[in-house]
Design an enzyme around this catalytic site. Structure first.
Site, PDB file in Angstrom:
ATOM      1  CB  SER A   1      -0.900   0.007   1.240  1.00  0.00           C
ATOM      2  OG  SER A   1      -1.361   1.323   1.448  1.00  0.00           O
TER       3      SER A   1
ATOM      4  CG  HIS B   1      -3.738  -1.429  -1.782  1.00  0.00           C
ATOM      5  ND1 HIS B   1      -4.831  -2.232  -2.046  1.00  0.00           N
ATOM      6  CD2 HIS B   1      -4.139  -0.572  -0.810  1.00  0.00           C
ATOM      7  CE1 HIS B   1      -5.836  -1.880  -1.263  1.00  0.00           C
ATOM      8  NE2 HIS B   1      -5.442  -0.866  -0.506  1.00  0.00           N
TER       9      HIS B   1
ATOM     10  CG  ASP C   1      -4.961   2.599   0.590  1.00  0.00           C
ATOM     11  OD1 ASP C   1      -5.959   1.867   0.485  1.00  0.00           O
ATOM     12  OD2 ASP C   1      -3.872   2.215   1.063  1.00  0.00           O
TER      13      ASP C   1
ATOM     14  CG  MET D   1     -11.157   3.556   1.631  1.00  0.00           C
ATOM     15  SD  MET D   1      -9.619   3.466   2.566  1.00  0.00           S
ATOM     16  CE  MET D   1      -8.436   3.538   1.246  1.00  0.00           C
TER      17      MET D   1
ATOM     18  CG  MET E   1     -11.576  -2.567   4.791  1.00  0.00           C
ATOM     19  SD  MET E   1     -10.016  -2.176   3.984  1.00  0.00           S
ATOM     20  CE  MET E   1      -9.165  -1.238   5.252  1.00  0.00           C
TER      21      MET E   1
ATOM     22  N   GLY F   1      -8.767   4.466   6.742  1.00  0.00           N
ATOM     23  CA  GLY F   1      -8.444   5.880   6.923  1.00  0.00           C
ATOM     24  C   GLY F   1      -6.961   6.120   7.160  1.00  0.00           C
TER      25      GLY F   1
ATOM     26  N   GLY G   1      -2.818   4.278   7.863  1.00  0.00           N
ATOM     27  CA  GLY G   1      -1.910   3.141   7.929  1.00  0.00           C
ATOM     28  C   GLY G   1      -1.453   2.928   9.360  1.00  0.00           C
ATOM     29  N   GLY G   2      -0.821   1.801   9.600  1.00  0.00           N
ATOM     30  CA  GLY G   2      -0.173   1.551  10.879  1.00  0.00           C
ATOM     31  C   GLY G   2      -1.097   1.248  12.048  1.00  0.00           C
TER      32      GLY G   2
ATOM     33  CG  ASP H   1      -6.168  -2.714   3.056  1.00  0.00           C
ATOM     34  OD1 ASP H   1      -5.121  -2.463   3.677  1.00  0.00           O
ATOM     35  OD2 ASP H   1      -6.739  -1.886   2.309  1.00  0.00           O
ATOM     36  N   GLY H   2      -4.936  -4.226   6.180  1.00  0.00           N
ATOM     37  CA  GLY H   2      -4.879  -3.529   7.466  1.00  0.00           C
ATOM     38  C   GLY H   2      -4.193  -4.323   8.564  1.00  0.00           C
ATOM     39  N   GLY H   3      -3.123  -3.744   9.117  1.00  0.00           N
ATOM     40  CA  GLY H   3      -2.463  -4.349  10.279  1.00  0.00           C
ATOM     41  C   GLY H   3      -1.684  -5.616   9.973  1.00  0.00           C
TER      42      GLY H   3
ATOM     43  N   GLY I   1       1.129  -1.997   4.154  1.00  0.00           N
ATOM     44  CA  GLY I   1       1.661  -0.651   3.972  1.00  0.00           C
ATOM     45  C   GLY I   1       2.850  -0.390   4.872  1.00  0.00           C
ATOM     46  CB  SER I   2       3.045   0.794   8.395  1.00  0.00           C
ATOM     47  OG  SER I   2       2.160  -0.179   8.893  1.00  0.00           O
TER      48      SER I   2
HETATM   49  C1  DX5 Z   1      -6.273   1.786   5.355  1.00  0.00           C
HETATM   50  C2  DX5 Z   1      -5.807   1.421   3.972  1.00  0.00           C
HETATM   51  C3  DX5 Z   1      -4.721   0.412   3.959  1.00  0.00           C
HETATM   52  C4  DX5 Z   1      -3.490   0.848   4.708  1.00  0.00           C
HETATM   53  C5  DX5 Z   1      -2.890  -0.347   5.349  1.00  0.00           C
HETATM   54  O1  DX5 Z   1      -7.364   2.626   5.274  1.00  0.00           O
HETATM   55  O2  DX5 Z   1      -6.874   0.893   3.192  1.00  0.00           O
HETATM   56  O3  DX5 Z   1      -4.409  -0.011   2.642  1.00  0.00           O
HETATM   57  O4  DX5 Z   1      -2.523   1.465   3.915  1.00  0.00           O
HETATM   58  O5  DX5 Z   1      -1.806   0.055   6.102  1.00  0.00           O
HETATM   59  P1  DX5 Z   1      -1.098  -0.899   7.128  1.00  0.00           P
HETATM   60  O6  DX5 Z   1      -0.569  -2.088   6.356  1.00  0.00           O
HETATM   61  O7  DX5 Z   1      -0.036  -0.060   7.707  1.00  0.00           O
HETATM   62  O8  DX5 Z   1      -2.139  -1.328   8.130  1.00  0.00           O
HETATM   63 ZN    ZN Z   2      -6.357  -0.065   1.243  1.00  0.00          ZN
END
Ligand code: DX5
Ligand code: ZN
Length: 215
Positions: free
Chosen positions: A7, A32, A34, A67, A136, A141, A143-144, A174-176, A196-197
């Protein structure tokens, strides 16, 4: 093997093209992107002009995760900018059937996204038409954030529905995501992991992507 979709939300925005090229060389399978409008989620990111500018840095498929309040109004701009997969939320107040058909008519892939508080069975009727279902595992909203484990049940449910009915959609999460949560979602039946992070926060993209694939 699981597919990895970095991401860009956690990439270095001042070097976005270079970041796309680096994760591509490091073994990513998708990119990805966002998109946030400050209404559907409390944050604002980037639009189709940015997607268009970075598209040439990779031959991988780009997924636009919309989103936004009106994905039906804006998806075409992201498609024209080079997105191969259009992701939109079941929580958006739009005509979902219409949007699925419109995206498919442009020969792009449809990804339907489900937020943590939403029951997964509300998307049951759409399953035969979908290319990807995105679960999700954080509230969208930012990352991290911390992985919400109660969503694992949704992945298992989707996997069961797919087997039972011979559906062809892929399951994306997606997420965490980190090594530990990646292993949990894989066991539950996921095919694609967005991270992402965890990727961009590490200097060695190649090593993280490789380890995410095999943990
Ligand atoms: C959150 C996004 C994700 C986000 C994930 O709203 O849809 O794609 O970047 O970030 P991490 O991997 O850091 O949870
Ligand atoms: Zn995403």
């Amino acid at each position: 093997m699981i597919l990895i979709s970095p991401s860009l939300l956690s990439a270095d925005f001042a070097e976005l093209g270079k970041e796309v090229r680096n994760v591509t060389r490091a073994g990513a399978d998708l990119i990805h992107f966002d998109v946030m409008d400050g209404h559907f989620v409390p944050n604002i990111t980037f639009g189709p002009m940015i997607l268009s500018a970075i598209r040439k840095y990779s031959n991988l498929s780009f997924e636009a995760h919309l989103m936004i309040d009106h994905p039906d109004k804006y998806w075409r701009q992201f498609s024209d900018a080079g997105a191969n997969i259009i992701g939109f939320h079941i929580e958006s107040k739009i005509n979902h059937w219409q949007l699925i058909n419109d995206i498919h008519r442009q020969r792009k892939k449809v990804c339907l996204v489900v937020n943590p508080p939403t029951e997964i069975n509300v998307i049951k009727r759409f399953l035969p038409e979908l290319d990807i279902v995105l679960v999700m595992t954080v509230n969208p909203g930012f990352g991290g954030q911390k992985f919400i484990a109660s969503n694992l049940k949704k992945i298992e449910w989707l996997n069961t529905q797919r087997k039972k009915n011979n559906y062809s959609f892929l399951i994306e999460v997606d997420g965490g995501i980190n090594y530990q949560t990646a292993s949990l979602v894989k066991k539950a039946g996921a095919d694609i992991i967005v991270a992402g992070s965890f990727i961009f926060g590490n200097r060695n993209y190649k090593k993280v992507i490789k380890n995410l694939k095999c943990c």
